[in-house]
Structure formats: C-alpha cells, structure tokens
Design an enzyme around this catalytic site. Structure first.
Site, PDB file in Angstrom:
ATOM      1  N   CYS A   1       1.784  19.107  -6.212  1.00  0.00           N
ATOM      2  CA  CYS A   1       1.940  18.875  -4.770  1.00  0.00           C
ATOM      3  C   CYS A   1       0.832  19.597  -4.028  1.00  0.00           C
ATOM      4  O   CYS A   1       0.454  20.707  -4.400  1.00  0.00           O
ATOM      5  CB  CYS A   1       3.298  19.370  -4.273  1.00  0.00           C
ATOM      6  SG  CYS A   1       4.721  18.510  -4.968  1.00  0.00           S
TER       7      CYS A   1
ATOM      8  N   GLN B   1       8.010   1.445  -8.783  1.00  0.00           N
ATOM      9  CA  GLN B   1       7.854   2.281  -7.605  1.00  0.00           C
ATOM     10  C   GLN B   1       8.352   3.695  -7.928  1.00  0.00           C
ATOM     11  O   GLN B   1       9.240   3.890  -8.751  1.00  0.00           O
ATOM     12  CB  GLN B   1       8.619   1.699  -6.423  1.00  0.00           C
ATOM     13  CG  GLN B   1       8.123   0.335  -5.975  1.00  0.00           C
ATOM     14  CD  GLN B   1       6.699   0.349  -5.450  1.00  0.00           C
ATOM     15  OE1 GLN B   1       6.190   1.380  -5.023  1.00  0.00           O
ATOM     16  NE2 GLN B   1       6.043  -0.807  -5.479  1.00  0.00           N
TER      17      GLN B   1
ATOM     18  N   PHE C   1       1.062 -10.523  -8.099  1.00  0.00           N
ATOM     19  CA  PHE C   1       1.113  -9.210  -8.744  1.00  0.00           C
ATOM     20  C   PHE C   1       2.567  -8.747  -8.788  1.00  0.00           C
ATOM     21  O   PHE C   1       2.922  -7.665  -8.335  1.00  0.00           O
ATOM     22  CB  PHE C   1       0.232  -8.192  -8.016  1.00  0.00           C
ATOM     23  CG  PHE C   1      -1.216  -8.588  -7.917  1.00  0.00           C
ATOM     24  CD1 PHE C   1      -2.101  -8.323  -8.957  1.00  0.00           C
ATOM     25  CD2 PHE C   1      -1.698  -9.237  -6.784  1.00  0.00           C
ATOM     26  CE1 PHE C   1      -3.443  -8.691  -8.861  1.00  0.00           C
ATOM     27  CE2 PHE C   1      -3.034  -9.606  -6.688  1.00  0.00           C
ATOM     28  CZ  PHE C   1      -3.914  -9.335  -7.734  1.00  0.00           C
TER      29      PHE C   1
ATOM     30  N   ASP D   1       1.214  -7.617  -3.822  1.00  0.00           N
ATOM     31  CA  ASP D   1       1.250  -6.173  -4.066  1.00  0.00           C
ATOM     32  C   ASP D   1       0.235  -5.832  -5.155  1.00  0.00           C
ATOM     33  O   ASP D   1       0.591  -5.557  -6.304  1.00  0.00           O
ATOM     34  CB  ASP D   1       2.663  -5.766  -4.496  1.00  0.00           C
ATOM     35  CG  ASP D   1       2.803  -4.258  -4.707  1.00  0.00           C
ATOM     36  OD1 ASP D   1       1.889  -3.517  -4.292  1.00  0.00           O
ATOM     37  OD2 ASP D   1       3.812  -3.833  -5.291  1.00  0.00           O
TER      38      ASP D   1
ATOM     39  N   CYS E   1      -1.089   0.303  -1.935  1.00  0.00           N
ATOM     40  CA  CYS E   1      -1.070   1.741  -2.210  1.00  0.00           C
ATOM     41  C   CYS E   1      -2.427   2.364  -1.918  1.00  0.00           C
ATOM     42  O   CYS E   1      -2.676   3.518  -2.288  1.00  0.00           O
ATOM     43  CB  CYS E   1      -0.664   2.001  -3.663  1.00  0.00           C
ATOM     44  SG  CYS E   1      -1.777   1.265  -4.886  1.00  0.00           S
TER      45      CYS E   1
END
Length: 407
Positions: free
Chosen positions: A69, A243, A270, A338, A364
């Site tokens: 992170c 996802q 996709f 996508d 994305c």
C-alpha cells in the site's frame, strides 16, 4: 534542504520543485514542508516539518515497511479526490471533460485475490509482500487490505513453500478466494516429481484448498473453485482475470447496467469469464467475445448450466488482431467493453464508425481510456458521464466505467 510538496506523482510520490528540477519524496502529501538531504532527484533522511491536514495515522501496522500500500498516510477523502483528479487529468490531456459520478471505494479487508512472495528459510517460510522498491519480503499477518479468508490461507501457503520452495529463489503464490475454498497458483516452485505431487496434494486436502496449480500444472483439485456472477456459477481457469473485490465488481456491474439501460441485445467485448455477460444475460441477449479459449469455455459452460438466462453466445477471438467489424454490430443495442490496460485502439476505431446506440466502457487505465474516448467522440459519440471505482484501496490504481451514447 527544505522543500514544499506541490503535487503527487502517478505512483503517489510527493513532488517538490528544486533548484534543478523536480524532487521526489515518498509518502508525502501536497502542502507539506519536508527537510532532508538531496541525493540526485530524491530527498533522503527526510522529516516532515509541517504536516498536511490530510495526513492520518496508517490503519495497518505494516504500513512503514510493506510496499503493498502506498497511500495509507492520506485520508480517504483526499485519496478519493486524488483518484478523481487522475482520471480528469487524463481526459484533459486529450482535450476532453465529462460529468463525474461520486467515486465508489471498496472497504478495507475486501481484496479477494493477492500475489504473495515467499522464500523457504532454515526454520520454515518467509512470506508476504515486497518492501517498497526492494526485493525484501515483509510478513503481513495483520494486513488491512486482504479479506480475512485470504489471511486464513497463510499457514497452508507456508506449508507449500516449505515443501516446494527454495532458499535461493523466490516463489510467487497467487491465492484467490472462491465459494468452495482458496484457489492457489504457485510459480517458481521446485520441479514436480511423484513424491512432491503427493505431498502437495496432502497439503491441499489438509488446508481445504479448492485447487492447487504448480508451475502451470494443476496438481490437486479437491473441488472446482467457483465464483458467482449474478445467478450463474463459474469455475475460472487458473490465473483467469477477476475483479479485485466483490464490492468493486458489484459497483462496476451496477454502473454498466445503468449505462446500457433497457438494451435487449448486447455485445460484451473482452468478456473474460463472464463478469458482465452472465448477469446481463438475465435480462438481455448477450454475445460474449474473449481472446482466451479457457475463459470462453468456462463462460459457455456456466451459461449452459444456468436457468433463466436469455440467449448467450460465446466467441473466442483476438480483438487486438481481429476486432469485430461494423456489420457484426447490426441490431446490437449496447456494447460493453472492458479491455486490458493497453486499451482497445483497433476495436474502438470500428465502434466509432458503428451505429450502436450506447457503449459502456470499463477501464483500468485512465490514459488509454482517454485516448480511446477521443476516438469514440471523434466518431460522433457523446461522453455522458464517468464513474470512478476504487477497488484497489490505498494504491494509485484507478478503475472506471463511462457511458457513451449517440445523440
């Protein structure tokens, strides 16, 4: 020297203006005064002189050492605005702007899939995430990002590393939460022989893994690892795209459904293993196109085994080399697309010439999205709105859905 952070870079580093150009300081926020030693374009041994009002105490005990992170030191509101700004900036770079819907962020402890680094040690196994910009592995037993079901797999994963890992090379373990147990894929383990395969199968049974894939070979299948998309149950092939969180998936699906409205004939490009195609087939006829044969096979099997769906057709096709052509969109009322991070330049060029009333574009990568959006708009489409979905919490990663329509 003392500098003031002006902005964040695309990976979350603080950027200040120095006498010879940009200075990078990790873990900083805009407006913060920082003092340290300048080494090249980096500030080393720095300390915060004046902290930002947006700085918070990281919720994870591993935040200082783990590189998993990068934004736990910033408030949720700041991160949300920053990610919206990333998308707006990408659009502005193409001379575009849009209406933005409120960002949707996945909660902590919701990641259902992670790739974990590991090494065998003298006493067992070292396993976790890499430190920032390092190959050092940091253990993360109290990770605030992963779903508790993934944390619960750690003892079993360590057992795998002890059996088949190396003290000289790193092992990569991708673990995915499924309805029937963890789906584990290991890369970099010892070569398989009969004895190792038997021992790995025992670990799979002992720790209740659904499936274990070792260096590309499925060595143990206790039960099919199932995922639910709407009313359909799918068993994805090892390594298939999913996802990152269930909450993020539902946010993307709900926004796609909003974008396409009452369309009764849909093409899903996709399509993967059916994240959008299968739920949408509960109300519309869907033609799903995907380049990976193993994924289209899983999608088709799920569609055939699910009652109450409209007609679902599935096609395996490389959309980069052979995009759907104009005549293949005849009668189609909506397209869902996508693509991977590279975008879908060739397919978007065809769509821009098509007569499809509505396109729901999922992305994305804001940069490739903005490039493709410009192509659609040049072809006569209108960018109605953008929905940013943050399912990679505390990272620089951004996902979105956008609605395009023909006036």
């Amino acid at each position: 020297m003392k500098v003031t952070i002006d902005r964040l870079g695309h990976l979350g580093d603080g950027i200040a203006q120095g006498p010879l150009g940009a200075i990078f300081v990790p873990g900083m926020l805009p407006g913060e005064e920082v003092e340290g030693d300048l080494q090249g374009d980096q500030l080393a041994d720095f300390r915060i002189v004046t902290p930002s009002v947006n700085r918070v105490k990281p919720p994870c005990a591993h935040a200082k050492t783990c590189g998993g992170c990068m934004m736990q030191h910033a408030s949720d509101a700041f991160v949300a605005d920053w990610k919206l700004g990333i998308v707006k900036g990408a659009l502005a770079g193409q001379g575009l702007e849009a209406e933005f819907r409120p960002i949707i962020t996945s909660p902590p402890k919701s990641r259902r899939r992670a790739t974990i680094a590991a090494r065998r040690t003298k006493t067992g196994a070292l396993m976790g995430f890499h430190a920032r910009a390092s190959d050092m592995v940091v253990e993360v037993p109290n990770c605030q990002l992963l779903h508790p079901d993934l944390i619960a797999t750690f003892p079993g994963l360590q057992a795998l590393v002890k059996l088949g890992g190396s003290r000289t090379a790193e092992v990569s373990l991708t673990v995915t939460r499924s309805l029937s147990g963890a789906d584990v894929m290991v890369v970099g383990g010892k070569p398989l022989d009969g004895q190792l395969q038997l021992e790995l199968a025992r670990v799979t049974e002992t720790y209740g893994f659904a499936r274990l894939t070792w260096n590309g070979d499925t060595v143990a299948l206790r039960t099919a690892p199932m995922q639910r998309f709407g009313r359909a149950l799918v068993s994805p092939p090892p390594g298939a795209f999913l996802q990152a969180t269930v909450e993020g998936e539902q946010a993307l699906l709900g926004t796609v459904a909003l974008a396409i409205g009452s369309a009764k004939k849909i093409v899903d490009l996709f399509a993967g293993v059916g994240t959008f195609a299968l739920p949408l087939a509960e109300r519309a006829e869907v033609h799903a196109v995907e380049g990976e044969a193993a994924m289209t096979a899983a999608l088709a099997k799920a569609a055939n085994n699910t009652e109450g769906l409209k007609r679902v057709t599935v096609e395996t096709r490389d959309l980069f080399r052979r995009p759907l052509e104009d005549d293949e969109f005849k009668g189609v009322e909506a397209v869902v697309i996508d693509p991977p991070r590279a975008g879908a330049e060739a397919q978007m060029a065809v769509l821009a010439r098509s007569k499809v009333p509505v396109i729901a574009s999922v992305s994305c990568n804001p940069i490739s999205f903005a490039r493709d959006a410009k192509v659609l708009i040049a072809g006569g489409y209108h960018l109605d709105w953008v929905q940013v979905v943050d399912q990679f919490r505390w990272s620089a990663h951004v996902e979105l859905v956008a609605k395009f329509s023909r006036p």
